[in-house]
Design a protein around this motif. Structure first.
Motif, mmCIF file in Angstrom:
data_model
loop_
_atom_site.group_PDB
_atom_site.id
_atom_site.type_symbol
_atom_site.label_atom_id
_atom_site.label_comp_id
_atom_site.label_asym_id
_atom_site.label_seq_id
_atom_site.Cartn_x
_atom_site.Cartn_y
_atom_site.Cartn_z
ATOM 1 N N GLN A 69 0.746 -1.083 -0.104
ATOM 2 C CA GLN A 69 0.054 -0.097 0.277
ATOM 3 C C GLN A 69 0.755 1.302 0.117
ATOM 4 O OE1 GLN A 69 -0.191 -2.654 2.116
ATOM 5 N NE2 GLN A 69 -0.372 -1.903 4.367
ATOM 6 N N LYS A 70 2.176 1.181 0.547
ATOM 7 C CA LYS A 70 2.893 2.320 0.450
ATOM 8 C C LYS A 70 4.198 2.308 -0.542
ATOM 9 C CE LYS A 70 3.725 5.926 3.832
ATOM 10 N NZ LYS A 70 3.832 6.223 5.452
ATOM 11 N N GLY A 71 4.361 0.936 -0.742
ATOM 12 C CA GLY A 71 5.857 1.034 -1.622
ATOM 13 C C GLY A 71 5.939 -0.535 -1.834
ATOM 14 N N PHE A 84 -5.437 -25.285 -5.233
ATOM 15 C CA PHE A 84 -5.976 -24.577 -4.206
ATOM 16 C C PHE A 84 -5.447 -23.269 -3.602
ATOM 17 C CE2 PHE A 84 -6.610 -29.415 -4.445
ATOM 18 C CZ PHE A 84 -7.955 -29.376 -4.694
ATOM 19 N N VAL A 85 -4.710 -22.797 -4.018
ATOM 20 C CA VAL A 85 -3.906 -21.565 -3.395
ATOM 21 C C VAL A 85 -4.515 -20.256 -3.968
ATOM 22 C CG1 VAL A 85 -1.782 -20.138 -3.289
ATOM 23 C CG2 VAL A 85 -1.630 -22.669 -3.180
ATOM 24 N N CYS A 86 -4.813 -19.439 -3.094
ATOM 25 C CA CYS A 86 -5.270 -17.973 -3.244
ATOM 26 C C CYS A 86 -4.500 -16.883 -3.023
ATOM 27 C CB CYS A 86 -6.479 -17.841 -2.544
ATOM 28 S SG CYS A 86 -8.077 -18.710 -3.029
ATOM 29 N N SER A 87 -4.488 -15.940 -4.039
ATOM 30 C CA SER A 87 -3.574 -14.849 -3.830
ATOM 31 C C SER A 87 -4.253 -13.365 -3.546
ATOM 32 C CB SER A 87 -2.624 -14.672 -5.244
ATOM 33 O OG SER A 87 -1.891 -13.881 -5.271
ATOM 34 N N SER A 88 -3.526 -12.511 -2.895
ATOM 35 C CA SER A 88 -3.961 -11.127 -2.727
ATOM 36 C C SER A 88 -2.779 -10.382 -2.584
ATOM 37 C CB SER A 88 -4.777 -11.171 -1.431
ATOM 38 O OG SER A 88 -4.286 -11.704 -0.286
ATOM 39 N N VAL A 89 -3.298 -9.001 -2.962
ATOM 40 C CA VAL A 89 -2.216 -7.808 -2.872
ATOM 41 C C VAL A 89 -2.935 -6.668 -2.280
ATOM 42 C CG1 VAL A 89 -0.750 -6.535 -4.050
ATOM 43 C CG2 VAL A 89 -1.189 -8.803 -4.772
ATOM 44 N N ASN A 90 -2.629 -5.906 -1.335
ATOM 45 C CA ASN A 90 -3.166 -4.740 -0.859
ATOM 46 C C ASN A 90 -2.518 -3.530 -1.210
ATOM 47 O OD1 ASN A 90 -5.085 -3.659 1.204
ATOM 48 N ND2 ASN A 90 -3.309 -2.726 2.002
ATOM 49 N N VAL A 91 -3.126 -2.841 -2.062
ATOM 50 C CA VAL A 91 -2.353 -1.622 -2.508
ATOM 51 C C VAL A 91 -2.805 -0.448 -2.077
ATOM 52 C CG1 VAL A 91 -2.227 -3.188 -4.960
ATOM 53 C CG2 VAL A 91 -4.020 -1.560 -4.484
ATOM 54 N N GLY A 92 -3.503 -0.377 -1.159
ATOM 55 C CA GLY A 92 -3.758 1.197 -0.725
ATOM 56 C C GLY A 92 -4.486 0.811 0.567
ATOM 57 N N SER A 93 -4.656 2.216 1.297
ATOM 58 C CA SER A 93 -5.291 2.099 2.612
ATOM 59 C C SER A 93 -5.777 3.730 2.925
ATOM 60 C CB SER A 93 -4.421 1.628 3.859
ATOM 61 O OG SER A 93 -3.319 2.546 4.054
ATOM 62 N N THR A 94 -6.434 3.925 3.796
ATOM 63 C CA THR A 94 -7.127 5.178 4.242
ATOM 64 C C THR A 94 -5.555 5.915 4.798
ATOM 65 O OG1 THR A 94 -9.314 4.578 4.647
ATOM 66 C CG2 THR A 94 -8.446 6.539 5.777
ATOM 67 N N LYS A 95 -4.868 5.228 5.540
ATOM 68 C CA LYS A 95 -3.858 6.016 6.198
ATOM 69 C C LYS A 95 -2.680 6.268 5.292
ATOM 70 C CE LYS A 95 -3.213 6.816 9.985
ATOM 71 N NZ LYS A 95 -3.079 7.962 10.718
ATOM 72 N N GLY A 108 -3.106 6.196 1.399
ATOM 73 C CA GLY A 108 -3.159 6.457 0.077
ATOM 74 C C GLY A 108 -3.326 5.184 -0.719
ATOM 75 N N ILE A 109 -3.221 5.388 -2.134
ATOM 76 C CA ILE A 109 -3.279 4.450 -3.067
ATOM 77 C C ILE A 109 -1.637 4.281 -3.987
ATOM 78 C CG2 ILE A 109 -4.386 3.413 -4.964
ATOM 79 C CD1 ILE A 109 -6.928 4.829 -4.212
ATOM 80 N N ASN A 110 -1.308 3.202 -3.942
ATOM 81 C CA ASN A 110 -0.098 2.948 -4.551
ATOM 82 C C ASN A 110 -0.430 2.660 -5.878
ATOM 83 O OD1 ASN A 110 2.350 2.045 -5.757
ATOM 84 N ND2 ASN A 110 3.027 0.777 -3.918
ATOM 85 N N MET A 111 -0.381 3.835 -6.821
ATOM 86 C CA MET A 111 -0.631 3.559 -8.259
ATOM 87 C C MET A 111 0.369 2.886 -9.034
ATOM 88 S SD MET A 111 -3.645 4.754 -8.697
ATOM 89 C CE MET A 111 -4.077 5.027 -10.546
ATOM 90 N N ASP A 112 1.480 2.973 -8.752
ATOM 91 C CA ASP A 112 2.712 2.087 -9.288
ATOM 92 C C ASP A 112 1.942 0.603 -9.316
ATOM 93 O OD1 ASP A 112 4.287 3.946 -10.119
ATOM 94 O OD2 ASP A 112 5.213 4.103 -8.113
ATOM 95 N N ALA A 113 1.617 0.238 -7.904
ATOM 96 C CA ALA A 113 1.125 -1.255 -7.872
ATOM 97 C C ALA A 113 -0.274 -1.517 -8.649
ATOM 98 C CB ALA A 113 1.059 -1.535 -6.560
ATOM 99 N N VAL A 114 -1.064 -0.721 -8.688
ATOM 100 C CA VAL A 114 -2.214 -0.754 -9.221
ATOM 101 C C VAL A 114 -1.849 -1.006 -10.860
ATOM 102 C CG1 VAL A 114 -4.423 0.310 -9.992
ATOM 103 C CG2 VAL A 114 -3.457 0.581 -7.702
ATOM 104 N N LYS A 115 -0.950 -0.087 -11.280
ATOM 105 C CA LYS A 115 -0.478 -0.400 -12.736
ATOM 106 C C LYS A 115 -0.092 -1.584 -12.879
ATOM 107 C CE LYS A 115 2.089 1.372 -16.581
ATOM 108 N NZ LYS A 115 2.742 0.235 -16.986
ATOM 109 N N ILE A 116 0.867 -2.260 -12.270
ATOM 110 C CA ILE A 116 1.402 -3.420 -12.267
ATOM 111 C C ILE A 116 0.448 -4.812 -11.959
ATOM 112 C CG2 ILE A 116 3.076 -5.124 -11.205
ATOM 113 C CD1 ILE A 116 4.722 -2.911 -10.259
ATOM 114 N N LEU A 117 -0.403 -4.323 -11.238
ATOM 115 C CA LEU A 117 -1.617 -5.325 -11.149
ATOM 116 C C LEU A 117 -2.521 -5.766 -12.151
ATOM 117 C CD1 LEU A 117 -1.471 -5.285 -7.217
ATOM 118 C CD2 LEU A 117 -1.166 -7.437 -8.467
#
Length: 453
Positions: free
Chosen positions: A121-123, A144-155, A157-166
């Motif tokens: 979320q921050k870098g 059976f494996v699930c994947s997740s990535v957290n790219v932002g938070s209220t504290k 902001g939103i990591n737009m570099d990560a949003v682009k990559i994802l």
């Protein structure tokens, strides 16, 4: 916890006639003590710890089902985000870690294992980048494996570099599983404000602030709430709301009992109870049908967001009163492929992607299990994500996106994923480009109200 004879009979009716179930018991396991500079040693440690901690998970779940007469649909595991563990090694791909998790799931006989995850979320650290780059192959070569990535938070902001990559990662994952209607994307969810104790897949991971091992329980009862709504047909909305709240209270009591008992038998702590109306493709197990019973001709009609806000709030109020450990997401899910009423709403044209986005401002999660045309660009996928994460960031709530660009298929065609994942008609997306916005990168700063301490 003591149940009266009347409550026992009510609960039996919920199970037999209204499809009440314990949707999942999820054991969260910390893997911090499995980090190692050698990837193979680390994977061995992960395998040994999961097998030791969760060796009896399936049996305990089955025993409780038989003794209490309570259906427990899924037995699952969540682990520490793998990027935090694998970063100690010199590995350049984390696919082997994913295969180790998959091996554990298969040998234990559980339904899913979550935690092939990163928190960016921050870098983005080098380990985070390796994990994200590994996702397409990892999800294509495991079951059976699930994947997740957290790219932002209220504290933060939103990591737009990560949003682009994802956005690019979702496309690659779709391509890697295109022979199966791009099913790999059904096991990948991207978050803003991801909770560390969520028992539901695909977003479950065992957060860094959690203990060594816990049991988290997810209870689901759309059919029971639908029955409650029918009881109050024609009555004022506040009367209906009170009826839904009371029913949510009763559902939660059963989840509390099961969670406490499972934790005791497994020798771990009871974590949280997640009371989420999580639908399935089965008839009578739909959130959309509850909205229709409240008074809408179809999910997506004017008034849908208001009705969903009331429904979600009453479910949460009833749940909080019945348990001291409510957590996770808790509210109402509105996936497309996993809700037969939502599928019908798409087919009849009463709901659109934009209306779903509006509904996510008041429900548990976000844009979930939505099939979109296979030629949708990576930047458009990133743009849809960014819109959803802005809702989560500004409103200080969890939002998530699980989009499935079905390679080779167009708007109006059908994608089939099977089992609880169901199937879905492919929905249209806005064709105007957001590429210049997404390609800027950087970070959307946190909102002004985040500065509270």
């Amino acid at each position: 916890m003591i149940f009266s004879p009347v409550e026992v009979q009510e609960t039996v009716n919920m199970f037999m006639r209204q499809k009440l179930d314990i949707r999942c018991i999820t054991m969260g396991i910390s893997l911090f003590d499995c980090a190692d500079s050698d990837m193979n040693r680390s994977c061995d440690k992960i395998y040994n710890k999961i097998m030791k901690k969760a060796g009896n998970l399936l049996k305990v779940g089955q025993d409780i089902e038989k003794e209490f007469g309570v259906p427990i649909i899924n037995k699952r595991i969540s682990v520490t985000p793998i990027s935090l563990i694998a970063g100690a090694s010199n590995a350049t791909s984390y696919v082997q870690y994913c295969k180790t998790l998959d091996k554990c799931a298969k040998e234990l006989g559980i339904n899913f294992i979550g935690g092939f995850s990163a928190l960016v979320q921050k870098g983005i650290t080098p380990a985070d980048k390796i994990l994200i780059d590994s996702i397409p192959e990892a999800l294509a070569t495991t079951d059976f494996v699930c994947s997740s990535v957290n790219v932002g938070s209220t504290k933060s902001g939103i990591n737009m570099d990560a949003v682009k990559i994802l956005g690019e990662t979702v496309r690659k994952t779709a391509e890697a599983t295109k022979e199966r209607d791009s099913i790999g994307c059904s096991k990948l969810v991207i978050f803003c404000n991801a909770p560390e104790d969520n028992p539901f897949m695909a977003g479950a991971f065992h957060g860094p602030g959690e203990g060594d091992a816990v049991i988290n329980v997810g209870v689901s009862g759309p059919g029971v709430i639908l029955a409650a709504a029918r009881e109050y047909k024609g009555q004022k909305i506040n009367v209906l709301a009170d009826g839904i709240k009371k029913m949510a209270f009763k559902i939660t009591r059963m989840g509390q009992l099961v969670g406490t008992e499972a934790a005791k038998r497994l020798g771990v702590d009871f974590g949280i109870l997640d009371l989420s109306l999580a639908p399935t493709p089965a008839l009578g197990d739909s959130v959309a049908r509850i909205l229709e019973e409240i008074g809408l001709e179809g999910a997506g009609a004017p008034g849908t967001t208001a009705a969903l806000a009331m429904l979600t709030d009453m479910v949460k109020k009833g749940g909080v009163m019945a348990s001291t450990n409510v957590g996770g997401l808790s509210g109402a899910f509105i996936p497309i492929s996993e809700d037969e009423g939502m599928i019908n709403a798409v087919k009849q044209g009463s709901i659109t992607l934009e209306k779903l986005e509006a509904m996510t401002t008041v429900c548990s999660v976000g844009l979930d299990m939505i099939a979109i045309p296979g030629d949708t660009s990576a930047t458009t996928i990133s743009g849809i994500m960014a819109d959803e994460f802005a809702i989560g960031m500004v409103n200080n709530k969890t939002t998530a996106v699980r989009l499935i660009p079905v390679i080779g298929k167009k708007e109006g065609e059908w994608a089939e994923f099977g089992g609880l994942l169901g199937g879905a008609p492919i929905m249209p997306v806005n064709r105007f480009s957001c590429a210049d916005f997404i390609n800027r990168g950087g970070r959307i700063p946190s909102p002004i109200h985040s500065f509270r301490n």
